[in-house]
Design a protein around this motif. Structure first.
Motif, PDB file in Angstrom:
ATOM      1  N   ILE A   1      40.191  35.594  51.185  1.00  0.00           N
ATOM      2  CA  ILE A   1      38.853  36.068  50.142  1.00  0.00           C
ATOM      3  C   ILE A   1      37.764  35.345  49.825  1.00  0.00           C
ATOM      4  O   ILE A   1      37.023  35.658  49.950  1.00  0.00           O
ATOM      5  CB  ILE A   1      40.181  36.031  48.328  1.00  0.00           C
ATOM      6  CG1 ILE A   1      41.671  36.755  48.861  1.00  0.00           C
ATOM      7  CG2 ILE A   1      39.056  36.558  47.601  1.00  0.00           C
ATOM      8  CD1 ILE A   1      42.510  36.833  47.746  1.00  0.00           C
TER       9      ILE A   1
ATOM     10  N   SER B   1      37.249  41.949  50.341  1.00  0.00           N
ATOM     11  CA  SER B   1      37.607  42.791  49.192  1.00  0.00           C
ATOM     12  C   SER B   1      39.048  42.311  48.374  1.00  0.00           C
ATOM     13  O   SER B   1      38.858  41.954  47.133  1.00  0.00           O
ATOM     14  CB  SER B   1      37.523  43.693  49.028  1.00  0.00           C
ATOM     15  OG  SER B   1      36.004  44.184  49.741  1.00  0.00           O
ATOM     16  N   ASP B   2      39.646  42.447  49.131  1.00  0.00           N
ATOM     17  CA  ASP B   2      41.370  42.932  48.411  1.00  0.00           C
ATOM     18  C   ASP B   2      42.126  42.477  49.894  1.00  0.00           C
ATOM     19  O   ASP B   2      41.934  42.197  50.857  1.00  0.00           O
ATOM     20  CB  ASP B   2      41.726  43.979  47.495  1.00  0.00           C
ATOM     21  CG  ASP B   2      41.783  44.313  46.677  1.00  0.00           C
ATOM     22  OD1 ASP B   2      43.357  43.544  46.491  1.00  0.00           O
ATOM     23  OD2 ASP B   2      41.881  44.571  46.106  1.00  0.00           O
ATOM     24  N   PHE B   3      43.565  42.695  49.255  1.00  0.00           N
ATOM     25  CA  PHE B   3      44.453  42.372  50.192  1.00  0.00           C
ATOM     26  C   PHE B   3      45.772  43.227  50.241  1.00  0.00           C
ATOM     27  O   PHE B   3      46.030  43.734  48.546  1.00  0.00           O
ATOM     28  CB  PHE B   3      44.870  40.946  50.159  1.00  0.00           C
ATOM     29  CG  PHE B   3      45.727  40.457  48.622  1.00  0.00           C
ATOM     30  CD1 PHE B   3      47.104  40.866  48.973  1.00  0.00           C
ATOM     31  CD2 PHE B   3      45.184  39.970  47.843  1.00  0.00           C
ATOM     32  CE1 PHE B   3      47.724  39.560  47.827  1.00  0.00           C
ATOM     33  CE2 PHE B   3      45.385  39.464  46.740  1.00  0.00           C
ATOM     34  CZ  PHE B   3      46.840  39.567  46.572  1.00  0.00           C
TER      35      PHE B   3
ATOM     36  N   SER C   1      33.077  46.439  43.444  1.00  0.00           N
ATOM     37  CA  SER C   1      31.243  45.571  43.941  1.00  0.00           C
ATOM     38  C   SER C   1      30.781  44.745  45.241  1.00  0.00           C
ATOM     39  O   SER C   1      32.533  43.746  45.151  1.00  0.00           O
ATOM     40  CB  SER C   1      30.438  44.841  42.732  1.00  0.00           C
ATOM     41  OG  SER C   1      30.992  45.116  41.005  1.00  0.00           O
TER      42      SER C   1
ATOM     43  N   VAL D   1      41.012  37.865  43.407  1.00  0.00           N
ATOM     44  CA  VAL D   1      39.854  38.775  43.985  1.00  0.00           C
ATOM     45  C   VAL D   1      39.231  38.965  42.606  1.00  0.00           C
ATOM     46  O   VAL D   1      38.201  39.938  42.274  1.00  0.00           O
ATOM     47  CB  VAL D   1      40.804  39.731  44.766  1.00  0.00           C
ATOM     48  CG1 VAL D   1      40.488  41.310  44.349  1.00  0.00           C
ATOM     49  CG2 VAL D   1      42.025  39.508  45.914  1.00  0.00           C
TER      50      VAL D   1
ATOM     51  N   LYS E   1      36.471  36.754  41.603  1.00  0.00           N
ATOM     52  CA  LYS E   1      35.519  37.368  42.234  1.00  0.00           C
ATOM     53  C   LYS E   1      35.310  38.742  41.836  1.00  0.00           C
ATOM     54  O   LYS E   1      33.530  39.224  41.716  1.00  0.00           O
ATOM     55  CB  LYS E   1      36.037  37.157  43.698  1.00  0.00           C
ATOM     56  CG  LYS E   1      36.447  36.045  44.684  1.00  0.00           C
ATOM     57  CD  LYS E   1      36.025  36.106  46.113  1.00  0.00           C
ATOM     58  CE  LYS E   1      34.800  35.365  46.438  1.00  0.00           C
ATOM     59  NZ  LYS E   1      34.764  35.007  47.807  1.00  0.00           N
ATOM     60  N   GLN E   2      35.433  39.459  41.237  1.00  0.00           N
ATOM     61  CA  GLN E   2      35.030  40.660  40.472  1.00  0.00           C
ATOM     62  C   GLN E   2      34.065  40.758  39.455  1.00  0.00           C
ATOM     63  O   GLN E   2      32.572  40.998  38.976  1.00  0.00           O
ATOM     64  CB  GLN E   2      36.429  41.677  40.987  1.00  0.00           C
ATOM     65  CG  GLN E   2      35.827  43.471  40.699  1.00  0.00           C
ATOM     66  CD  GLN E   2      34.736  43.511  41.804  1.00  0.00           C
ATOM     67  OE1 GLN E   2      33.822  44.485  41.532  1.00  0.00           O
ATOM     68  NE2 GLN E   2      35.137  43.442  42.905  1.00  0.00           N
TER      69      GLN E   2
ATOM     70  N   HIS F   1      30.571  39.375  39.539  1.00  0.00           N
ATOM     71  CA  HIS F   1      29.610  40.735  39.826  1.00  0.00           C
ATOM     72  C   HIS F   1      29.183  40.643  38.520  1.00  0.00           C
ATOM     73  O   HIS F   1      27.854  41.726  39.035  1.00  0.00           O
ATOM     74  CB  HIS F   1      30.394  41.306  40.495  1.00  0.00           C
ATOM     75  CG  HIS F   1      30.069  41.180  42.637  1.00  0.00           C
ATOM     76  ND1 HIS F   1      29.493  41.093  43.127  1.00  0.00           N
ATOM     77  CD2 HIS F   1      31.732  41.254  43.176  1.00  0.00           C
ATOM     78  CE1 HIS F   1      29.882  40.793  44.117  1.00  0.00           C
ATOM     79  NE2 HIS F   1      31.258  40.747  44.066  1.00  0.00           N
TER      80      HIS F   1
END
Lengths: 123, 618
Positions: A94, A99-101, A122, B171, B174-175, B178
């Motif tokens: 990451i 983006s993801d897993f 995004s 995750v 991180k989102q 943005h």
């Protein structure tokens, strides 16, 4: 129009499982790769909308491949496929730009949920 | 509204932010290029301001606010503050700490000294000749200071079924990045990486111009998120937030109570295990074993709860190093490694004063002045390195400098003047310089007057079952290596039986156990053993009561002194949970505490340093 996926995994069985999950559910499998080196090449060639990436693979692992692909195209969307107990590797991926897993064993609905949300997220 | 119940939360949160603030300030001053630290400094001040405002500690909130304005000046220009600003910022930290201390003692924090505020204002004026900043501590009232957008608190809970919750939280974090600027996240990315996500909750303070709805919509972009909550900062300021922290704070007394009760549980378990082994009932044995496993697992977890990061220590070192180097006119670079290592809380307390003292020693005597260093062909900037590490069940700390080193010849001369004999062993240097007589005489001509002497350093470390090693090379530097058992609560003991009573001696002080030959005693209670003549103390003499035959001897050593203790019977080594002595026991004799054996028999722990003290017992 279905989103185009590149499936990267060194196990044929895993690639087939993912292909089955994706096909007909808003995704279309654009190509497959069995290691990190191949993944980077196929990414350049196919320009997929989404990549599923295994972590432990010969020649080049999924984390390095992710770093390389995101370095080339920061908008690339990569979903890491990991096994249970690989949380720290996932974390590394990451931070490398994935983006993801998703975690094996795969539940089809979970895979599709993550894939769809990754497409929305995004970059 | 009654705010007093939030006080404990406020105290611990504010203390944490103060620590962080000080650490970042000192680090930034040392490494002026690391302007990313400005954000951290800002964040700590910002949180301190909000926390104090919510508790209505106006003076603290106002001070934090003005300091925040001051750091904002540098933050906007992305430059490191000048010396004057650093002085004010660190001065502000000290004042805030004093105010926090008053709150801890149930008093009002008190006003910030007017002169300090005036100085702060004049610096701010100089930085912003026109306008200036808003004097109100409200969060929103500083439009020109930061990009548009309010501060939101976003609380995400990761789905129960998620197989990798910390990665999931990463995750999400991180989102959120943005959508705005992340001011803080709990757990922090570092903690997430370390696998920490209590209650599957991630709490992010986000500065963003998104609306609440836009922020809530983040859930649609994230998989495996059970819920998203978005709160405006006002909710935080009322103090309601105190109850929704992602981690639960426990008062240390409560933690100690758990630990003590747990120690008793361990003792009960030992008793049950004994019973189980004596009886031939397989069911009982199986259940006892099962209980044993459970209790031990629980013990590990409880021991973990007591672990705290050594950054608590290293922050203080960094600050002390900065202040002292400045006052001595020396240039020093302090490098701390292993700050993420965690030690038991009790160890942090044990190490605090000794480390500060060793650091002062290094700065005062080890590191030379810039001129001396230049003359010796060294870099003008001295180096002090502190490394924290864990090796198995032991905690280790290394403190080394590249200063002048210790002149062994001078030490020998001084020892001779003081009438001390140099022991014939490799670690004689440490032996000599850590003796009380040597330490005190040295104290008169140096700056460590405000601290403890090397003898106290040694005493503190040895009390905790640890040892110190010293290495030095003239002109090259000195290093101190401290090694301690990781947990102070469970100690290895040598058990002895005497007149029907059980006694425990800390195994770390026991050199040797031997059979005592009869009739080798010299006149003044000394005993000749081979070539050696040792101080001898018969346990019956110390305990009073009827005399027993002391058939065995335990050679004890601590603080550079040796003593042969005559006992009736040595039972062997055992790991036991030690408890501190109560007030009465402490007065009865040289006792360091109590413990209970597996079969329920209580025993007293002897305080070896008291036994060995010159003119001590016996």
């Amino acid at each position: 129009m279905a989103a185009r996926v590149l499936i990267v995994d060194d196990a044929v069985f895993m690639r087939n499982t993912l292909k089955e999950i994706f096909t007909g559910h808003g995704f279309e499998v654009a190509g497959e790769a069995s290691n990190g080196v191949e993944a980077v090449e196929k990414f350049r060639e196919l320009k997929p909308d989404l990549i599923t990436m295994d972590i432990v693979m010969p020649f080049k692992n999924g984390i390095d491949a992710t770093r390389e692909i995101v370095g080339e195209n920061p908008a690339a969307k990569i979903v890491i496929c990991s096994a249970l107990g690989q949380e720290s590797l996932v974390m590394e991926a990451i931070e490398a730009g994935a983006s993801d897993f998703i975690v094996k064993p795969f539940k089809p609905e979970r895979v599709l949920e993550v894939a769809r949300k990754a497409m929305l997220a995004s970059r | 509204m009654d705010m007093s119940k939030y006080r404990p939360f406020f105290l611990s949160d504010a203390a944490e932010h103060l620590e962080g603030l000080e650490r970042e300030l000192v680090a930034l001053e040392q490494n002026p290029g690391e302007t990313a630290r400005l954000d951290e400094i800002f964040r700590h001040l910002h949180s301190l301001k909000g926390l104090s405002a919510s508790m209505q500690y106006v003076s603290m909130s106002r001070l934090a606010h003005r300091l925040e304005d001051l750091i904002e000046v540098s933050r906007q220009k992305k430059t490191t503050p000048g010396a004057e600003h650093f002085r004010l910022l660190l001065g502000g930290v000290d004042i805030l700490r004093g105010q926090l201390e008053k709150v801890r003692q149930n008093e009002s924090p008190g006003e910030t000294p007017v002169e300090f505020l005036a100085e702060l204002e004049s610096q701010l004026q100089r930085a912003h000749p026109t306008g200036g900043f808003s004097p109100s501590p409200a969060l929103e009232a500083r439009p020109q200071a930061q990009p548009a957008g309010s501060v939101w608190r976003v609380i995400l809970v990761v789905d129960r079924e998620c197989l990798a919750p910390t990665a999931r939280a990463m995750v999400a974090l991180k989102q959120l990045e943005h959508l705005g600027r992340v001011i803080s996240s709990q757990p922090s990315p570092e903690h997430l990486r370390a696998g920490e996500l209590p209650d599957r909750r991630l709490v992010v303070e986000l500065q963003s111009d998104c609306t609440r709805e836009q922020l809530l919509a983040v859930q649609q972009k994230l998989a495996e998120i059970e819920s998203v909550q978005v709160e405006s900062p006002q909710a935080t300021a009322t103090g309601v937030q105190g109850l929704q922290l992602p981690t639960v704070r426990v008062e240390t007394e409560l933690l100690d109570f758990f630990f003590d009760s747990f120690s008793e549980l361990v003792i009960m378990l030992g008793r049950l295990e004994n019973l189980g082994q004596q009886s031939s009932d397989p069911c009982l044995l199986r259940e006892v074993n099962r209980l044993g496993r459970l209790v031990r697992r629980l013990y590990q977890r409880i021991a973990e709860v007591r672990l705290v990061p050594v950054s608590l220590l290293s922050n203080r070192l960094a600050r002390a190093c900065r202040d002292l180097a400045r006052s001595l006119g020396k240039q020093v670079e302090l490098k701390i490694e292993g700050e993420e290592v965690k030690f038991d809380r009790s160890l942090i307390e044990v190490l605090d004063a000794p480390l500060l003292h060793l650091l002062r020693n290094s700065l005062g005597h080890g590191i030379e002045t810039p001129a001396q260093r230049r003359a010796a062909g060294k870099s003008e900037v001295g180096r002090i390195r502190v490394v924290f590490a864990r090796a198995g069940e032991r905690a280790q700390v290394l403190l080394e400098d590249d200063g002048a080193g210790i002149d062994e010849e001078k030490v020998k001369q001084k020892a001779a003047q003081l009438g001390m004999t140099i022991p014939a062993r490799r670690d004689w240097l440490w032996e000599i310089i850590s003796r009380p007589a040597f330490s005190t005489s040295e104290k008169a001509d140096q700056l460590s007057g405000r601290g403890v002497g090397l003898d106290a350093v040694r005493h503190a470390v040895e009390q905790a079952g640890g040892k110190i090693r010293l290495e030095t090379q003239i002109g090259r530097g000195t290093s101190f290596f401290i090694e301690l058992p990781l947990s102070v609560a469970i100690v290895p003991l040598l058990l002895v039986e005497h007149g029907g009573a059980l006694l425990g001696l800390p195994a770390s002080c026991v050199q040797r156990v031997l059979a005592l030959p009869s009739g080798q005693r010299t006149a003044e209670g000394r005993m000749v053993l081979g070539e050696q003549e040792l101080d001898f103390l018969a346990l019956s003499r110390m305990l009073g009561g009827e005399s027993r035959s002391e058939a065995e001897g335990v050679l004890l050593e601590a603080a550079g002194r040796q003593l042969l203790l005559g006992v009736e019977h040595v039972l062997g080594y055992r790991q036991l949970v030690a408890k501190k002595p109560g007030r009465i026991l402490g007065r009865l004799g040289p006792y360091a505490g109590t413990a209970v054996l597996g079969d329920g028999r209580p025993l007293l722990l002897l305080d070896v340093s008291q036994l060995l003290a010159p003119g001590g017992v016996g």
